[in-house]
Design a protein around this motif. Sequence first.
Motif, PDB file in Angstrom:
ATOM      1  N   GLN A  29       0.853  -1.178   0.000  1.00  0.00           N
ATOM      2  CA  GLN A  29       0.000   0.000   0.000  1.00  0.00           C
ATOM      3  C   GLN A  29       0.893   1.233   0.000  1.00  0.00           C
ATOM      4  N   ARG A  30       0.731   2.096  -0.986  1.00  0.00           N
ATOM      5  CA  ARG A  30       1.539   3.308  -1.111  1.00  0.00           C
ATOM      6  C   ARG A  30       0.870   4.456  -0.381  1.00  0.00           C
ATOM      7  N   LYS A  58      -3.366  -0.476  -4.499  1.00  0.00           N
ATOM      8  CA  LYS A  58      -3.569  -0.190  -3.089  1.00  0.00           C
ATOM      9  C   LYS A  58      -2.805   1.072  -2.685  1.00  0.00           C
ATOM     10  N   ILE A  59      -3.577   2.046  -2.208  1.00  0.00           N
ATOM     11  CA  ILE A  59      -2.970   3.293  -1.746  1.00  0.00           C
ATOM     12  C   ILE A  59      -3.584   3.688  -0.418  1.00  0.00           C
ATOM     13  N   CYS A  89       3.816  10.644   3.599  1.00  0.00           N
ATOM     14  CA  CYS A  89       3.702  10.180   2.209  1.00  0.00           C
ATOM     15  C   CYS A  89       5.083   9.973   1.611  1.00  0.00           C
ATOM     16  N   SER A  90       5.128   9.160   0.578  1.00  0.00           N
ATOM     17  CA  SER A  90       6.376   9.038  -0.161  1.00  0.00           C
ATOM     18  C   SER A  90       6.272   9.771  -1.498  1.00  0.00           C
ATOM     19  N   ALA A 153       5.024   4.428 -11.794  1.00  0.00           N
ATOM     20  CA  ALA A 153       5.548   5.542 -10.987  1.00  0.00           C
ATOM     21  C   ALA A 153       5.352   5.286  -9.501  1.00  0.00           C
ATOM     22  N   LEU A 154       4.241   4.666  -9.138  1.00  0.00           N
ATOM     23  CA  LEU A 154       3.993   4.378  -7.723  1.00  0.00           C
ATOM     24  C   LEU A 154       4.878   3.259  -7.196  1.00  0.00           C
ATOM     25  N   GLN A 155       5.260   2.332  -8.075  1.00  0.00           N
ATOM     26  CA  GLN A 155       6.076   1.189  -7.649  1.00  0.00           C
ATOM     27  C   GLN A 155       7.540   1.542  -7.490  1.00  0.00           C
ATOM     28  N   HIS A 156       8.012   2.501  -8.227  1.00  0.00           N
ATOM     29  CA  HIS A 156       9.438   2.812  -8.229  1.00  0.00           C
ATOM     30  C   HIS A 156       9.753   4.000  -7.335  1.00  0.00           C
TER      31      HIS A 156
END
Length: 159
Positions: A29-30, A58-59, A89-90, A153-156
Amino acid sequence: MESILKYIAGGIVIKGLYDFFTIETKSPQRRIFISHSWERGSEDYLSLKKKLKEHNVKIYDHSIPSHKAFDEDKREELEKIFRNQMIYCSKILVIANSGIDKNSFVMTEIKIAKELKKEIIAIKPYGQYSMPTFIRNHATKIISNNINSIIKALQHGHE
């Protein structure tokens, strides 16, 4: 005794294989913040949230929910709210519509994100050829508004 050790060893091997094959495919989850304004229209925000949900991304959304919308005339108070929302947040997502004004709260959000050393991802809407210069200049990454680009973009990057 020997048979008990075989069962234990077998269980450990099975558990290890299970973890290897299932943990690798789990999507974490980001923690993200999506820049938007409830007062000036939030269609892009709601569309992005819907797209993420439809693709089971998942965020944990640190964006300010509609029931906590605030008075946009109180700039100092807003900066504290933005900072508190972004701190864990990242990634900060900015939907880079060409109509966004440099004096908008987007610039304030970008400034705070940079101070907090957050990754700023500018999402270029479909059919748009330009984006505000201040967003382009401060974005860590610029992506197109398609789900594959968004997921990538969310994974890296740093989490």
